[in-house]
Write a protein that holds these residues in place. Structure first.
Motif, mmCIF file in Angstrom:
data_model
loop_
_atom_site.group_PDB
_atom_site.id
_atom_site.type_symbol
_atom_site.label_atom_id
_atom_site.label_comp_id
_atom_site.label_asym_id
_atom_site.label_seq_id
_atom_site.Cartn_x
_atom_site.Cartn_y
_atom_site.Cartn_z
ATOM 1 N N SER A 60 0.745 -0.047 7.467
ATOM 2 C CA SER A 60 -0.676 -0.057 7.113
ATOM 3 C C SER A 60 -1.139 1.329 6.684
ATOM 4 O O SER A 60 -1.863 1.490 5.691
ATOM 5 C CB SER A 60 -1.507 -0.547 8.305
ATOM 6 N N GLY A 64 -2.443 2.553 2.739
ATOM 7 C CA GLY A 64 -3.671 3.266 2.423
ATOM 8 C C GLY A 64 -3.419 4.603 1.772
ATOM 9 O O GLY A 64 -4.106 4.999 0.826
ATOM 10 N N CYS A 130 -6.537 -4.381 1.478
ATOM 11 C CA CYS A 130 -6.404 -5.114 2.747
ATOM 12 C C CYS A 130 -5.738 -6.461 2.529
ATOM 13 O O CYS A 130 -4.876 -6.888 3.323
ATOM 14 C CB CYS A 130 -7.775 -5.282 3.381
ATOM 15 N N GLY A 133 -2.162 -5.749 1.902
ATOM 16 C CA GLY A 133 -1.484 -5.390 3.140
ATOM 17 C C GLY A 133 -1.170 -6.587 4.009
ATOM 18 O O GLY A 133 -0.130 -6.630 4.680
ATOM 19 N N VAL A 137 2.608 -5.706 4.341
ATOM 20 C CA VAL A 137 2.730 -4.648 5.339
ATOM 21 C C VAL A 137 3.850 -4.967 6.323
ATOM 22 O O VAL A 137 3.998 -6.103 6.785
ATOM 23 C CB VAL A 137 1.389 -4.440 6.072
ATOM 24 N N ILE A 146 -5.893 1.084 7.032
ATOM 25 C CA ILE A 146 -5.797 1.066 5.574
ATOM 26 C C ILE A 146 -7.041 1.697 4.944
ATOM 27 O O ILE A 146 -6.947 2.534 4.042
ATOM 28 C CB ILE A 146 -5.602 -0.383 5.068
#
Length: 463
Positions: A60, A64, A130, A133, A137, A146
């Protein structure tokens, strides 16, 4: 007048103008659409953020960080391009400059509107990140991580670009093409300086060299032993992923403080733009400057002969149009002098590394200037009434630009007795002409193609 009220009025007015622009919605959609391409897949497709020629494991925090690094490095020219070419490029300066309103308050209000748009784009990218992810992820999926890592890296850079745009609009010299060139140089410096100090221990002063904020999350707290990371693309990518503790770099000494400091500097730059604002006035040039301009100009047209018979049509109208476009691209003695210098530069060293980039840089300014003139709304309405259609004129423009590229490569091909410089020049000239005309047709100005071609020129020079 109350400065806070003026800044608030400037902010609200600017946001309303943004809301009526269809380009704003394209910018807000750019994040969700482009998010997947900002993260490299296992096969290397997408934007690669690599450590020691390995892709990192996509946790995560790493997701980001990856999105933030791509935004704060590779996408800053796109952000500047939008800010300089959107609906806000036209301002009622004829009214504002004779009013008693504070220029600093107006500048801060407009900067706040620009920054809001940039942060709105970042918010849509966060939502897309998001969702991405949730799909890719490895390990715990954390929306907060993130969002925090993405905004910590990218937000100061975006609001900084908004401040630079306000500053460039305030100074006469940088309101036009010189501002685009200045931003291009600043962007290159902002990428080069952090890499140059990556081998120093972390501290607030060292991290202040890193305007994009990409070095410390990549190298951590320990000094880097060399350029062991890459952003964009690399041909030496090795199989397998490596784990990177991004929080070691994000929470390193002075990093978070430097990001907030850059955000504060952006506010100061916007306020400085109000203090340095220069009104739009017609400047009187000195005798020497006037004489130089007159000598470098294309010269007056030939005198009109009243008794001349009517002009006859030519057998090959497209050939005449190509010749006319060729002359207009290379108009002016300054362009001809620079063209001669670029042709001479191609005689030395490897043409791919010296002559071709020099010729392309010259062509960028010539092509963009003429494309912006010919695609202006008023002139385009006039050219639609001519014998040849606007699409044929655009085709003639591409052919003329390719002809200039071939002409500049001719000395290099002659001295080397090789056709390789000519083939390379044809490909580069045709590509630059197509990009210049396509972007000028869309934007109706020279700004967008100039900035895009300068970025592409840097990539071409680097490779």
């Amino acid at each position: 007048m109350n400065r806070l009220a003026i800044a608030r009025s400037s902010l609200i007015t600017s946001l309303r103008r943004y809301s009526r622009s269809w380009g704003l919605w394209l910018v807000l959609l750019a994040g969700p659409v482009g998010a997947r391409f900002m993260v490299a897949r296992d096969d290397g497709t997408g934007v690669q953020v690599a450590i020691r020629d390995h892709l990192p494991i996509m946790t995560s925090g790493m997701l980001g960080v990856s999105l933030g690094i791509v935004v704060s490095t590779l996408l800053l020219p796109v952000a500047y391009l939008y800010l300089r070419s959107n609906v806000m490029r036209r301002q009622p300066w004829q009214i504002e400059e004779v009013s008693a309103a504070s220029r600093m308050a107006i500048a801060l209000g407009r900067w706040a509107a620009d920054a809001s748009v940039m942060l709105g784009m970042l918010a849509t990218l966060t939502l897309a990140g998001c969702f991405l992810g949730w799909l890719i992820v490895s390990g715990p999926f954390d929306v907060v991580v993130i969002s925090w890592t993405l905004w910590l890296i990218a937000a100061p850079s975006l609001i900084g670009v908004a401040a630079i745009r306000i500053l460039f609009d305030a100074v006469r010299l940088t309101r036009g093409a010189w501002g685009d060139v200045a931003f291009f140089i600043l962007w290159l410096v902002s990428i080069a300086m952090p890499a140059a100090v990556s081998d120093l221990p972390t501290s607030f002063s060292v991290n202040m060299y890193d305007f994009p904020g990409f070095v410390r999350p990549m190298v951590g707290t320990a000094p880097s032993s060399g350029p062991d990371f890459s952003i964009g693309s690399t041909n030496a990518l090795k199989p397998g992923r490596v784990r990177l503790d991004v929080f070691e770099g994000l929470y390193a000494e002075g990093y978070i403080a430097s990001r907030f400091a850059w955000a504060g500097i952006a506010v100061l730059i916007a306020a400085l733009a109000g203090l340095l604002y220069q009104p739009h006035v017609a400047r009187r040039r000195g005798r020497v400057a006037t004489a130089v301009d007159r000598w470098l100009a294309a010269g007056p047209p030939p005198a009109v002969v009243a008794e001349a018979p009517p002009a006859h049509g030519i057998a090959l109208p497209l050939a005449g149009l190509v010749l006319g476009e060729f002359r207009l691209i290379g108009s002016g003695r300054l362009f001809l002098l620079a063209a001669a210098a670029a042709a001479v530069a191609g005689l030395f060293g490897d043409y791919r590394h010296i002559g071709s980039p020099a010729a392309l840089l010259l062509l960028i300014f010539g092509l963009v200037a003429h494309a912006g003139r010919s695609e202006a709304r008023g002139l385009l309405a006039l050219t639609q009434t001519t014998f040849l259609s606007p699409m044929l004129r655009r085709l003639a423009f591409v052919m003329a630009g390719s002809g200039w590229a071939l002409l500049l490569a001719l000395p290099a091909a002659a001295i080397r007795l090789s056709v390789e410089p000519m083939l390379l020049a044809l490909a580069v000239g045709a590509g630059a002409s197509l990009v210049a005309m396509a972007l000028a047709t869309i934007s109706r100005s020279a700004f967008a193609p100039r900035l895009v071609l300068l970025v592409l020129w840097y990539g071409y020079l680097s490779t």
